[in-house]
Design an enzyme around this catalytic site. Structure first.
Site, short mmCIF file in Angstrom:
data_model
loop_
_atom_site.label_atom_id
_atom_site.label_comp_id
_atom_site.label_asym_id
_atom_site.label_seq_id
_atom_site.Cartn_x
_atom_site.Cartn_y
_atom_site.Cartn_z
CG ASN A 7 29.89 -30.47 -26.20
OD1 ASN A 7 28.75 -30.34 -25.72
ND2 ASN A 7 30.12 -30.59 -27.49
NE ARG A 99 28.00 -27.05 -28.54
CZ ARG A 99 27.20 -27.97 -29.04
NH1 ARG A 99 27.28 -29.21 -28.64
NH2 ARG A 99 26.31 -27.65 -29.94
CG HIS A 189 26.48 -25.82 -36.18
ND1 HIS A 189 25.78 -26.30 -37.28
CD2 HIS A 189 26.64 -26.86 -35.36
CE1 HIS A 189 25.52 -27.58 -37.10
NE2 HIS A 189 26.04 -27.95 -35.94
NE ARG A 250 19.30 -32.07 -35.33
CZ ARG A 250 20.35 -31.33 -34.99
NH1 ARG A 250 20.37 -30.04 -35.25
NH2 ARG A 250 21.38 -31.87 -34.40
CD GLU A 396 31.80 -26.78 -33.13
OE1 GLU A 396 32.03 -27.88 -33.66
OE2 GLU A 396 30.68 -26.43 -32.76
#
Ligand code: AMP
Length: 415
Positions: A7, A99, A189, A250, A396
């Protein structure tokens, strides 16, 4: 088969080495041989390496770029020092799974990486200018280190959400903005929402077609997905990961007119306002303290800090509103599933999100809820609850490794 899962971010590389194959997938006996992270690439990098069953080893080293980080990871994984018996040399790494953040409308599934696929990922750089170039660097680095012969797969954050219907993915903007520039909701996601929906139906022994759930991924980034018959039919993140829930730094949903107003008042450029919305907002922006939910909860408990409380309240209220919206989008659901660092670990946040949903018959079981943290999966609602609530830890990396194996074996991916 040993799959190296990478990743790659702009200045970091996270990795896991996972032993898996079609048989191990069937019997759920995949093994995580190693994991770790290299941060602050470009300067004196901070390196964390951990073999299965061992303690994390921390060190620093000057690392120029992603390639240097990938080389370091492979050197360590295959070294005597790591003690990983299954990976004695580079030849013991059989595939790499990456990823990739943005797959646009083109990638609806994970794919083996070819030159054509690389071109497709490049085409999506416009849509994810920070992420896709970093992902491409990781792919190039792995190709250089292992040679072009080693199979590599790309697993996209956006792919699972490609089943969202047009009336849910289009914004009410002039239609040509979609045609010309691909302005639409993509969602992110996806690997996490897909994984927990899959675990949910495994846990209950359900068919895919009977999987009707709302999944909440609450970590540093947060998103919620509405899943009907196993497919994502709506999600809170949009064209970028900025829309939707309140996150660590965020803002999530805001009135778009605020951007111009704040730019004019504060003398900021559009770019600077975007940075403010991405990096200085959310839990951090409201509290003025931290983007870390655990610290905010401590602050609220110990100091009764008003803005820490407010940040938590706004976070929970927004999540509850989305559950309500997605119950409407789905014409009802069977369960709400919590995942991500906050969703998996904080009974308190789960309680505060669910509080106020009693009208639809949602009832948490306090004891079950309190018991679920640190990787435990299971039911946290009362037996009498009309809407079931589960905690299911996400993974993940495991799904990336499994998809890589399935891509190589030509086996269908489980969605
Ligand atoms: P993630 O991005 O999934 O690693 O999640 C990170 C977030 O999870 C941070 O805000 C952490 O503070 C939060 N978190 C982890 N453990 C807990 C906990 N026990 N209670 C509250 N928040 C937690």
């Amino acid at each position: 088969m040993n799959v190296l899962v990478l990743n790659c971010g702009s200045s970091s590389v996270k990795f896991q080495l996972i032993a898996t194959d079609l048989e191990r997938i069937k019997t759920n006996t995949d093994r995580r041989l190693a994991r770790g992270m290299v941060e602050r690439i470009g300067g004196e990098a901070i390196i964390t390496l951990q073999a299965e069953g061992g303690a994390p080893q921390r060190s620093t080293a000057p690392l120029r770029d992603t390639r240097a980080a990938v080389e370091l990871i492979i050197r360590w994984v295959t070294s005597e020092a790591s003690g990983i018996a299954e990976a004695r040399s580079v030849a013991d790494i059989h595939a790499v799974g990456h990823r990739v953040v943005h797959g646009g409308e083109r990638f609806t599934h994970s794919v083996l990486i070819t030159d054509e696929v690389l071109g497709g990922i490049e085409d999506c750089i416009d849509l994810a200018p920070l992420h896709n170039p970093a992902n491409l660097k990781g792919i190039a680095a792995a190709r250089e280190v292992f040679g072009a012969g080693l199979p590599q797969a790309a697993v996209f954050d956006t792919a699972y959400h490609q089943t969202i219907p047009d009336y849910a993915y289009l914004y009410a903007l002039p239609y040509q903005l979609y045609r010309r520039y691909r302005v639409r909701r993509y969602g992110f996601h996806g690997t996490s929402h897909r994984y927990v929906a899959y675990r949910y139906r495994q846990l209950l022994g359900l068919e895919r077609a009977a999987t009707n759930v709302i999944t909440l991924h609450l970590g540093n980034g947060c998103s919620v997905a509405a899943i009907r018959a196993g497919d994502s039919v709506d999600t809170s993140m949009g064209m970028t990961p900025l829309e939707g829930l309140v996150m660590g730094t965020r803002s999530g949903d805001i009135d778009p007119a605020i951007i111009d107003y704040v730019a004019a008042k504060e003398g900021l450029s559009a770019q600077e306002v975007e940075t403010l919305l991405n990096k200085q907002s959310g839990l951090l922006g409201i509290s003025g303290l931290t983007n870390d939910m655990r610290e905010l909860l401590d602050e609220e408990r110990e100091s009764d800090d008003r803005r820490a409380r407010l940040a938590i309240e706004i976070f929970c209220y927004r999540a509850r509103k989305y559950i309500g919206a997605y119950l409407a989008a789905l014409n009802g659901a069977d369960a709400v599933v919590f995942t991500g660092g906050i969703g998996e670990n904080s009974a308190e946040i789960r309680t505060r999100i669910c509080d106020g949903l009693q009208w639809l018959g949602l009832e948490l079981d306090a004891e079950r809820n309190a018991a679920h943290h640190g990787g435990l999966q299971g039911l946290i609602s009362a037996d009498s609850s009309r809407l079931a609530v589960y905690v299911i830890p996400t993974d993940e990396e495991l799904l990336i490794a499994r998809d890589t194996v399935r891509c190589i074996g030509g086996a269908p991916q489980r969605y």
